[in-house]
Write an enzyme that holds these catalytic residues in place. Structure first.
Site, PDB file in Angstrom:
ATOM      1  N   GLN A 184       0.819  -1.195   0.000  1.00 22.67           N
ATOM      2  CA  GLN A 184       0.000   0.000   0.000  1.00 22.67           C
ATOM      3  C   GLN A 184       0.864   1.260   0.000  1.00 22.67           C
ATOM      4  O   GLN A 184       1.825   1.353   0.760  1.00 22.67           O
ATOM      5  CB  GLN A 184      -0.920   0.006   1.231  1.00 22.67           C
ATOM      6  N   SER A 211       4.572  -5.642   3.293  1.00 22.89           N
ATOM      7  CA  SER A 211       3.198  -5.733   3.798  1.00 22.89           C
ATOM      8  C   SER A 211       2.329  -6.517   2.822  1.00 22.89           C
ATOM      9  O   SER A 211       2.531  -7.704   2.621  1.00 22.89           O
ATOM     10  CB  SER A 211       2.642  -4.339   4.070  1.00 22.89           C
ATOM     11  N   LEU A 212       1.377  -5.857   2.160  1.00 17.87           N
ATOM     12  CA  LEU A 212       0.502  -6.535   1.208  1.00 17.87           C
ATOM     13  C   LEU A 212       1.303  -7.291   0.149  1.00 17.87           C
ATOM     14  O   LEU A 212       0.915  -8.388  -0.283  1.00 17.87           O
ATOM     15  CB  LEU A 212      -0.413  -5.482   0.564  1.00 17.87           C
ATOM     16  N   ARG A 225      -8.496  -9.563   3.709  1.00 20.57           N
ATOM     17  CA  ARG A 225      -7.572  -8.733   4.482  1.00 20.57           C
ATOM     18  C   ARG A 225      -7.900  -7.251   4.306  1.00 20.57           C
ATOM     19  O   ARG A 225      -7.957  -6.474   5.265  1.00 20.57           O
ATOM     20  CB  ARG A 225      -6.145  -9.018   4.017  1.00 20.57           C
ATOM     21  N   HIS A 254      -0.471  -2.292  11.122  1.00 24.24           N
ATOM     22  CA  HIS A 254       0.731  -2.893  11.706  1.00 24.24           C
ATOM     23  C   HIS A 254       0.975  -2.409  13.133  1.00 24.24           C
ATOM     24  O   HIS A 254       2.094  -2.057  13.517  1.00 24.24           O
ATOM     25  CB  HIS A 254       1.954  -2.636  10.821  1.00 24.24           C
ATOM     26  N   GLN A 311       1.385 -10.813  10.685  1.00 24.19           N
ATOM     27  CA  GLN A 311       1.863  -9.653   9.930  1.00 24.19           C
ATOM     28  C   GLN A 311       0.957  -8.442  10.096  1.00 24.19           C
ATOM     29  O   GLN A 311       1.404  -7.298  10.071  1.00 24.19           O
ATOM     30  CB  GLN A 311       1.977 -10.038   8.447  1.00 24.19           C
TER      31      GLN A 311
END
Length: 767
Positions: free
Chosen positions: A9, A87-88, A112, A193, A241
């Protein structure tokens, strides 16, 4: 070598993916069907859906990254040696490694994005110019405790995450901090996060559990650990995560340390390329493979052990594991005041281990609520237990706890601090006892007795005392049939030999206790002709593979850990306590009087590093021994107690005691000045425990933290690994790690014991 890195992102832009959707029309159509809208329009048309909304951003990036990857492989004919994603982007890395196909990955990312998109009210900001330690220090100095470090993008680009109002407070702080070049708020809807994603994580964890993942064809570097994924932990790591820090800097440093490495960013933009350039310029490669690495080291060793027949699952008594429906012969003891929490118990049970909820110091209502919560989380066959601490002064409280356990059908109890068998335990054991078709006596309610003295062990290794059976029969609390059956079996199914440990301790030595207790067990089984073997476990001082190996070599059928579990995410004590515990070493404990057995001089083992509690508690006991009443203390000592120890007057303390203690105790105190002094001094022990568990800033030096040196040994063992920080310690993970590496160590030691002598140096033994 080459590593493909996939952006997350922040890399989205209108127009991304143009040309790819037509080239991979079948996958585009598949994406539209899964998502319920046009992925191509989302990525290319301004008037369509909002590409910057998390719910849409994540699927869009996943699809464009995936199609970009397929095109790169087609054009080059080469797959990467490693993969990583920010991340993603980690989902694309896993897809590239073959963990799942395009469709599965998109379904996961869709869920998600939906879950993360629902979390509002949070914010994130990039702090440029400071490293992670400096950012953390600023947050602590200015008491911005509600903010977490979300991303370690480069050594000096750290992203923080938390409630919007706290991020705004942080802006003013960081903009006035030396060396901060920029404080840049990010355009996000939630505190990603960070701890605030925990609720979303829990839902996602249940969702992901229904999917099947394939074996990884190439190593994928995990955001959570900055090391390769372990095949057995794919689902757990993906879930973690969501509320853990993205360790991008160390991930790249790990890859840099593997040798000559080229990085290729696959997907829209060049954000990761810029970050990697700065990481290379500002840091050194991690040139070693950590020996604790779950994917590279333990996994390979575990495979060798499987071939040799020694595995984490094979340690301990097979019968014990079968009886309790366990995968591992591993238990976690019930730490008082619910520090051994319901979350801890559930997590261990789901991992094939067993934990005991810590009831000491809790009300019956609190215990019953916890039991209901645990039972609601676990399914049939998943083992859990409840800790029952002996109360010498108030037998009625023990009876009430047994009533509660029977009423809620709790079938496994850890009996702690008992000096002998009590009528309450006999009554618990009696309910549900019967004979099976083979004529064996079967108990519905099982007791695991923690003991450290042979005379106490003997009472649990014997049938219920006859005088207690007669008393309970006379009170109609058990039946004639129950009494008859209890005469045929020991009071405990199993005993756990507790050497020197945290909390209540007799300071025993495992090397002396275990042989004595196993011999006593054998003697008692022969004496009473018991048909079923009583298992003997080991506890106290177990925090490393070496200690666990020693326990199993001494004949332990199972092991039970304690102190190491107090410094985990699931432990229900304060973060401040865990921060202190994380820093301790093996020499950082001391003995202090036990608050619940103050007058008798019984000892507990507690943390001494960073606190004054052990010294102050011992001073109170010294005063109790020397004087007959509070009035005998001189004015200087009274002032010191009120101002330094208690932070309130003796009169106020006694008023508080009068409100909470039974009337009989208060009446005795009025008649006996020394008893009154004992009650006042015991108040300090309750006070110091509450300070620690709540994390009160009021008087950190008075924290009472029960702990043994096993945690100091554990801290040294995990130093340099992901488990060094307690925020990465989960009870099930450290339990499995301890058992796995114990099996590895045992295999290595067994091999070394059978090496050829110098006379046969040239002979090789194949294991």
């Amino acid at each position: 070598m080459i590593t493909y890195v996939f952006p997350g992102q922040g890399s989205q832009q209108k127009g991304m993916g143009q040309g790819l959707f037509e080239q991979y029309q079948h996958l585009t159509d598949q994406a539209d069907q899964i998502l319920g809208y046009s992925i191509e329009k989302l990525c290319t048309e301004k008037s369509y859906l909002d590409l910057n909304h998390t719910e849409y951003t994540q699927p869009a990036l996943y699809v464009v990254n995936a199609l970009s990857y397929l095109k790169r492989v087609e054009e080059t004919g080469r797959k990467p040696d490693f993969a990583a994603g920010h991340s993603l982007g980690e989902y694309n890395a896993l897809m590239a490694a073959g963990a799942f196909d395009f469709e599965t990955g998109l379904r996961l990312v869709k869920k998600r994005g939906e879950l993360m998109g629902r979390i509002t009210g949070g914010g994130m900001a990039a702090v440029i110019g400071l490293n992670k330690e400096q950012v953390t220090a600023v947050l602590e100095e200015h008491r911005l405790y509600d903010i977490d470090v979300a991303n370690e993008n480069t050594p000096r680009q750290i992203v923080i995450s938390g409630p919007k109002n706290e991020i705004e407070k942080a802006r003013a702080v960081f903009e006035n901090t030396k060396d901060v070049k920029l404080f840049h708020p990010l355009n996000v809807s939630g505190a990603f996060h960070s701890r605030y994603m925990n609720e979303a994580k829990q839902v996602f964890k249940q969702y992901i559990d229904s999917f099947q993942f394939a074996s990884l064809a190439i190593p994928v570097i995990s955001n959570v650990y900055a090391e390769p994924y372990h095949q057995d932990r794919l689902k757990d790591t993906l879930s973690e995560q969501m509320d853990n820090t993205v360790k991008w800097t160390d991930s790249i440093r790990f890859l840099m340390g593997r040798g000559e490495m080229e990085f290729a960013e696959i997907g829209p933009g060049t954000v990761l390329t810029g970050l990697i350039h700065r990481i290379k310029n500002e840091s050194e490669p991690l040139t070693y493979i950590p020996k604790k690495n779950p994917a590279i080291s333990a996994h390979l060793k575990e495979q060798r052990n499987v071939q040799a027949g020694i595995t984490a699952e094979s340690l301990g008594s097979a019968e014990f594991k079968k009886d309790y429906h366990l995968t591992y012969a591993y238990l976690a003891g019930g730490m008082y005041r619910g520090i051994a929490s319901k979350e801890m118990v559930v997590k261990l049970s789901r991992a094939g281990m067993m934990g005991f909820f810590g009831t000491g110091g809790l009300s019956l209502k609190e215990v019953e609520d916890a039991i209901h919560a645990i039972q609601g989380e676990l399914g049939k066959g998943q083992a859990y237990g409840i800790n029952l601490v002996h109360n010498m002064k108030h037998n009625e409280s023990e009876e009430k706890m047994i009533d509660l356990l029977l009423r809620n059908q709790v079938s496994i109890v850890e009996a702690s601090a008992f000096l002998s068998v009590t009528p309450a335990l006999v009554r618990y054991r009696a309910k549900g006892v019967k004979r099976n078709q083979n004529g064996d006596v079967i108990c519905s309610n099982r007791l695991i007795a923690k003991i450290s003295r042979p005379e106490v062990a003997e009472s649990f290794l014997s049938p219920a005392p006859e005088n207690m059976l007669q008393k309970l029969l006379g009170e109609n609390k058990i039946t004639m049939n129950e009494a008859e059956l209890l005469r045929c079996i020991p009071m405990a199914d199993d005993i756990c030999v507790e050497a020197d440990s945290g909390g209540h301790t007799d300071g025993g030595v495992a090397y002396s206790l275990m042989p004595a207790m196993t011999s006593l067990r054998d003697e008692m089984m022969k004496k009473y002709q018991f048909r079923k073997k009583i298992r003997v476990g080991a506890a106290g001082g177990i925090g490393t593979p070496e200690a666990a190996m020693a326990a199993f070599m001494l004949g332990a059928d199972f092991i039970l850990t304690g102190s190491i579990n107090q410094c985990t995410v699931e432990a229900a004590t304060s973060d401040k306590v865990k921060d202190l515990l994380q820093q301790m070493n093996v020499q950082d404990t001391a003995y202090a009087p036990a608050g619940d057995m103050f007058e008798s001089g019984s000892k507990v083992q507690v943390l001494k590093k960073g606190v004054f509690f052990p010294a102050r508690a011992n001073k109170l006991y010294e005063l109790y021994q020397r004087y007959g009443s509070i009035r005998e203390l001189d004015a200087k000592m009274l002032a010191q107690l009120e101002e330094k120890y208690f932070k309130r007057s003796i009169e106020d303390i006694y008023k508080d005691i009068a409100l909470h203690y039974p009337a009989a105790d208060i009446e005795k105190a009025e008649q006996n000045p020394k008893h009154k002094m004992a009650l006042i001094f015991r108040w300090y022990f309750r006070y110091s425990s509450k300070l620690a568990i709540s994390g009160s800033e009021h008087s950190k030096v008075d924290y009472q933290i029960h702990c043994g040196p096993a945690l100091g040994a554990f801290n040294q063992w995990v130093k340099g690994s992901q488990f060094e920080n307690w925020r990465n310690r989960h009870v099930d993970e450290i339990g499995k790690k301890l058992m796995t590496e114990t099996a590895v160590l045992l295999h290595e030691r067994m091999q070394s014991m059978y090496q050829p002598s110098h006379e046969t140096d040239n002979i090789k033994i194949k294991v």
